[in-house]
Write a protein that holds these residues in place. Structure first.
Motif, PDB file in Angstrom:
ATOM      1  N   MET A 155      10.055 -65.955 -93.277  1.00 61.79           N
ATOM      2  CA  MET A 155       8.660 -66.387 -93.264  1.00 61.79           C
ATOM      3  C   MET A 155       7.746 -65.280 -92.753  1.00 61.79           C
ATOM      4  O   MET A 155       8.110 -64.527 -91.858  1.00 61.79           O
ATOM      5  N   PHE A 156       6.566 -65.236 -93.336  1.00 55.87           N
ATOM      6  CA  PHE A 156       5.468 -64.385 -92.869  1.00 55.87           C
ATOM      7  C   PHE A 156       4.355 -65.332 -92.467  1.00 55.87           C
ATOM      8  O   PHE A 156       3.891 -66.146 -93.274  1.00 55.87           O
ATOM      9  N   VAL A 157       3.916 -65.245 -91.204  1.00 58.33           N
ATOM     10  CA  VAL A 157       2.933 -66.179 -90.653  1.00 58.33           C
ATOM     11  C   VAL A 157       1.785 -65.377 -90.046  1.00 58.33           C
ATOM     12  O   VAL A 157       2.020 -64.383 -89.350  1.00 58.33           O
ATOM     13  N   TRP A 158       0.553 -65.814 -90.304  1.00 59.21           N
ATOM     14  CA  TRP A 158      -0.588 -65.145 -89.663  1.00 59.21           C
ATOM     15  C   TRP A 158      -1.668 -66.161 -89.316  1.00 59.21           C
ATOM     16  O   TRP A 158      -1.749 -67.231 -89.905  1.00 59.21           O
ATOM     17  N   HIS A 159      -2.493 -65.765 -88.339  1.00 60.49           N
ATOM     18  CA  HIS A 159      -3.501 -66.676 -87.798  1.00 60.49           C
ATOM     19  C   HIS A 159      -4.603 -65.834 -87.166  1.00 60.49           C
ATOM     20  O   HIS A 159      -4.404 -64.647 -86.889  1.00 60.49           O
ATOM     21  N   THR A 160      -5.745 -66.454 -86.903  1.00 60.05           N
ATOM     22  CA  THR A 160      -6.776 -65.816 -86.095  1.00 60.05           C
ATOM     23  C   THR A 160      -6.755 -66.427 -84.698  1.00 60.05           C
ATOM     24  O   THR A 160      -6.501 -67.625 -84.528  1.00 60.05           O
ATOM     25  N   PRO A 167      -5.709 -74.602 -84.143  1.00 63.32           N
ATOM     26  CA  PRO A 167      -5.514 -73.622 -83.067  1.00 63.32           C
ATOM     27  C   PRO A 167      -4.309 -72.716 -83.309  1.00 63.32           C
ATOM     28  O   PRO A 167      -3.312 -73.118 -83.910  1.00 63.32           O
ATOM     29  N   VAL A 168      -4.418 -71.492 -82.820  1.00 62.76           N
ATOM     30  CA  VAL A 168      -3.369 -70.492 -83.031  1.00 62.76           C
ATOM     31  C   VAL A 168      -2.042 -70.932 -82.424  1.00 62.76           C
ATOM     32  O   VAL A 168      -0.988 -70.446 -82.844  1.00 62.76           O
ATOM     33  N   ARG A 169      -2.066 -71.847 -81.484  1.00 60.38           N
ATOM     34  CA  ARG A 169      -0.793 -72.283 -80.903  1.00 60.38           C
ATOM     35  C   ARG A 169       0.126 -72.903 -81.956  1.00 60.38           C
ATOM     36  O   ARG A 169       1.346 -72.944 -81.779  1.00 60.38           O
ATOM     37  N   HIS A 170      -0.445 -73.375 -83.049  1.00 61.81           N
ATOM     38  CA  HIS A 170       0.404 -73.878 -84.134  1.00 61.81           C
ATOM     39  C   HIS A 170       1.340 -72.777 -84.622  1.00 61.81           C
ATOM     40  O   HIS A 170       2.552 -72.991 -84.768  1.00 61.81           O
ATOM     41  N   SER A 171       0.787 -71.594 -84.874  1.00 58.29           N
ATOM     42  CA  SER A 171       1.627 -70.496 -85.347  1.00 58.29           C
ATOM     43  C   SER A 171       2.574 -70.007 -84.272  1.00 58.29           C
ATOM     44  O   SER A 171       3.702 -69.589 -84.569  1.00 58.29           O
ATOM     45  N   TYR A 172       2.138 -70.060 -83.005  1.00 60.01           N
ATOM     46  CA  TYR A 172       3.040 -69.669 -81.923  1.00 60.01           C
ATOM     47  C   TYR A 172       4.219 -70.631 -81.828  1.00 60.01           C
ATOM     48  O   TYR A 172       5.356 -70.213 -81.561  1.00 60.01           O
ATOM     49  N   LEU A 173       3.970 -71.924 -82.010  1.00 61.76           N
ATOM     50  CA  LEU A 173       5.063 -72.899 -81.986  1.00 61.76           C
ATOM     51  C   LEU A 173       6.089 -72.577 -83.072  1.00 61.76           C
ATOM     52  O   LEU A 173       7.300 -72.599 -82.824  1.00 61.76           O
ATOM     53  N   LEU A 174       5.592 -72.282 -84.269  1.00 62.90           N
ATOM     54  CA  LEU A 174       6.504 -71.975 -85.363  1.00 62.90           C
ATOM     55  C   LEU A 174       7.220 -70.654 -85.117  1.00 62.90           C
ATOM     56  O   LEU A 174       8.438 -70.550 -85.319  1.00 62.90           O
ATOM     57  N   GLY A 175       6.478 -69.649 -84.660  1.00 62.18           N
ATOM     58  CA  GLY A 175       7.108 -68.362 -84.388  1.00 62.18           C
ATOM     59  C   GLY A 175       8.196 -68.470 -83.339  1.00 62.18           C
ATOM     60  O   GLY A 175       9.268 -67.854 -83.471  1.00 62.18           O
ATOM     61  N   GLY A 176       7.952 -69.260 -82.299  1.00 58.39           N
ATOM     62  CA  GLY A 176       8.969 -69.450 -81.269  1.00 58.39           C
ATOM     63  C   GLY A 176      10.214 -70.111 -81.810  1.00 58.39           C
ATOM     64  O   GLY A 176      11.343 -69.727 -81.467  1.00 58.39           O
ATOM     65  N   ALA A 177      10.030 -71.097 -82.689  1.00 55.59           N
ATOM     66  CA  ALA A 177      11.183 -71.782 -83.278  1.00 55.59           C
ATOM     67  C   ALA A 177      11.952 -70.849 -84.203  1.00 55.59           C
ATOM     68  O   ALA A 177      13.196 -70.847 -84.212  1.00 55.59           O
ATOM     69  N   LEU A 178      11.249 -70.041 -84.981  1.00 53.83           N
ATOM     70  CA  LEU A 178      11.914 -69.092 -85.866  1.00 53.83           C
ATOM     71  C   LEU A 178      12.696 -68.059 -85.066  1.00 53.83           C
ATOM     72  O   LEU A 178      13.821 -67.703 -85.421  1.00 53.83           O
TER      73      LEU A 178
END
Length: 224
Positions: A155-160, A167-178
């Motif tokens: 996966m490639f994930v990006w956010h502002t 909120p950016v924490r959504h992407s952080y949650l996914l990044g942490g799980a990955l």
């Protein structure tokens, strides 16, 4: 422009955002054109709107399977906001057949969790009659961070950083799980507070396109 696949060509399915209520046009055709410039066939998938789960997921899973049946090599998905959630769900949801699951996913400012700071509009559509249930089991089962497994696709994930819609924490949650599952991924967070920037021209987030193009060149040549 829908893109056309031929034998053993690669394809990316484009899932525009819009809170599962509309398809945002700036996250559709411009993305197809950008992918085409990178050498990828692409087509827009206008998944069902204002329809509870699992209808949108089934629609995308069928689209992935149709590409494979048509002779596509790698099949990827790219989605933004709610479309990013659907792209991630198509890559992570349990119970899908191998030919229904994409080989990689690109998620822009995605809705990830339906329980931790959820995007209420997306949650309301997907949960339908279950939206007011005191039991969050359905919402958790649709939260991407709960679905990651070691065999999940790259996966490639990006956010502002200051996105005040998702909120950016959504992407952080996914990044942490990955990361915890050792799934190959990149996560990029850029300055900015505007949601729904798509190609993000003339903003700091515009760097995502070059980073993603480079990431695409490093994907495995053959499907998983």
């Amino acid at each position: 422009m829908d893109g056309v696949t031929g034998p053993q060509s690669d394809v990316v399915l484009v899932l525009p955002g819009g809170g599962y209520r509309v398809h945002a046009p700036h996250e559709a055709e411009p993305i197809v054109e950008w992918l085409g410039a990178q050498g990828w066939f692409a087509r827009i998938v206008n998944y069902p709107l204002n329809t509870a789960h699992p209808a949108p997921l089934r629609f995308v899973s069928r689209a992935v399977a149709e590409e494979r049946a048509g002779g596509a090599g790698r099949v990827g998905v790219i989605g933004f906001s709610a479309g990013g959630h659907l792209a991630g769900l198509s890559a992570l949801a349990p119970g899908l057949e191998p030919d229904e699951r994409p080989d990689f996913a690109i998620l822009g400012y995605p809705v990830v969790s339906l329980v931790d700071g959820p995007h209420t509009g997306s949650r309301a559509v997907l949960l339908g009659d279950n939206v007011d249930s005191p039991d969050d089991a359905v919402a958790r089962s649709l939260s991407l961070e709960t679905l990651v497994r070691p065999d999940s696709p790259p996966m490639f994930v990006w956010h502002t950083a200051e996105d005040d819609v998702v909120p950016v924490r959504h992407s952080y949650l996914l990044g942490g799980a990955l990361a915890a599952a050792h799934v190959p991924h990149e996560l990029h967070v850029f300055p900015g507070d505007v949601h729904g920037v798509a190609l993000a021209a003339d903003t700091d987030a515009s760097a995502w396109t070059g980073l993603c193009a480079d990431w695409l060149t490093r994907l495995p040549v053959t499907p998983r």
